[in-house]
Design a protein around this motif. Structure first.
Motif, short mmCIF file in Angstrom:
data_model
loop_
_atom_site.label_atom_id
_atom_site.label_comp_id
_atom_site.label_asym_id
_atom_site.label_seq_id
_atom_site.Cartn_x
_atom_site.Cartn_y
_atom_site.Cartn_z
N TYR A 70 0.84 -1.19 0.00
CA TYR A 70 0.00 0.00 0.00
C TYR A 70 0.88 1.24 0.00
O TYR A 70 1.85 1.32 0.77
CB TYR A 70 -0.91 0.00 1.22
CG TYR A 70 -2.05 -0.99 1.11
CD1 TYR A 70 -1.92 -2.21 0.46
CD2 TYR A 70 -3.28 -0.70 1.68
CE1 TYR A 70 -2.96 -3.11 0.37
CE2 TYR A 70 -4.34 -1.60 1.59
CZ TYR A 70 -4.16 -2.80 0.93
OH TYR A 70 -5.21 -3.69 0.86
N ASP A 72 0.96 5.59 -0.04
CA ASP A 72 0.28 6.88 0.07
C ASP A 72 0.47 7.71 -1.19
O ASP A 72 -0.38 8.52 -1.55
CB ASP A 72 0.79 7.67 1.28
CG ASP A 72 0.36 7.04 2.60
OD1 ASP A 72 -0.70 6.37 2.62
OD2 ASP A 72 1.07 7.23 3.60
N GLN A 74 1.37 6.54 -4.83
CA GLN A 74 1.65 5.40 -5.71
C GLN A 74 2.68 5.74 -6.78
O GLN A 74 3.62 4.98 -7.01
CB GLN A 74 0.35 4.93 -6.35
CG GLN A 74 0.50 3.68 -7.19
CD GLN A 74 -0.80 3.32 -7.87
OE1 GLN A 74 -1.45 4.18 -8.49
NE2 GLN A 74 -1.20 2.07 -7.76
N ASP A 99 -7.01 0.38 -8.69
CA ASP A 99 -6.19 1.17 -7.79
C ASP A 99 -4.80 0.56 -7.59
O ASP A 99 -4.05 0.97 -6.73
CB ASP A 99 -6.88 1.35 -6.44
CG ASP A 99 -7.05 0.04 -5.68
OD1 ASP A 99 -6.81 -1.04 -6.27
OD2 ASP A 99 -7.44 0.09 -4.50
N ASP A 115 -2.80 2.01 -4.54
CA ASP A 115 -2.97 3.41 -4.17
C ASP A 115 -3.79 3.49 -2.89
O ASP A 115 -4.98 3.21 -2.88
CB ASP A 115 -3.69 4.16 -5.30
CG ASP A 115 -3.82 5.64 -5.03
OD1 ASP A 115 -3.41 6.11 -3.94
OD2 ASP A 115 -4.33 6.35 -5.91
N ALA A 116 -3.13 3.84 -1.79
CA ALA A 116 -3.79 3.96 -0.50
C ALA A 116 -3.82 5.40 -0.04
O ALA A 116 -3.87 5.69 1.16
CB ALA A 116 -3.09 3.08 0.53
N GLU A 120 -8.88 7.10 -1.09
CA GLU A 120 -8.93 5.85 -1.85
C GLU A 120 -9.33 4.72 -0.91
O GLU A 120 -8.91 4.67 0.24
CB GLU A 120 -7.57 5.52 -2.48
CG GLU A 120 -7.14 6.47 -3.57
CD GLU A 120 -8.05 6.41 -4.77
OE1 GLU A 120 -8.49 5.32 -5.15
OE2 GLU A 120 -8.33 7.48 -5.35
N ALA A 122 -8.69 1.30 0.20
CA ALA A 122 -7.62 0.30 0.08
C ALA A 122 -7.96 -0.94 0.88
O ALA A 122 -8.70 -0.95 1.78
CB ALA A 122 -6.30 0.89 0.56
#
Length: 122
Positions: A70, A72, A74, A99, A115-116, A120, A122
């Motif tokens: 994950y 923050d 990406q 994502d 993408d977290a 988003e 996740a």
């Protein structure tokens, strides 16, 4: 109760994979190092270990298991991982709104960068 203590990645070149995964995850190896096995742990102390096992094995695609990492940011993480030796993997069935991006480490072990970022799911 069970908890995941370590995820083991088989590899051919332990030294190369050790350099990649410690830098990629900001992990440190447990010392002393073995010739054929390395346990990597988070520098912060919190999190799941990743172990590297120098046992060559046949690469199977798609892999039966992979890591979801994950991020923050990406795009920044993908760029950083590429600089460390990872490569993006094109998957023609990837949904347009996905994502995640598929990558592989220097030996071809696949993982996803998800993408977290705030906002988003996740």
């Amino acid at each position: 109760m069970l908890t995941v203590g370590s995820i083991v990645i088989r590899c051919s070149d332990l030294e190369r994979q050790l350099l990649f995964w410690t830098a990629a995850l900001d992990y440190e190896p447990r010392l002393p190092l073995d010739d054929d096995f390395a346990l990597l742990r988070p520098r912060s102390g919190a999190g799941t270990n990743v172990s590297l096992d120098a046992v060559p094995s046949e690469r199977v695609l798609p892999p039966r298991i992979h890591l979801d990492l994950y991020a923050d940011d990406q795009a920044l993480e993908v760029e950083r991982l590429e600089a460390l030796g990872a490569q993006l993997v094109h998957w023609p069935k990837r949904p347009a709104d996905a994502d995640f991006l598929i990558m592989e480490d220097p030996e071809g072990n696949r993982f996803c960068v998800v993408d977290a970022s705030p906002g988003e799911a996740a």
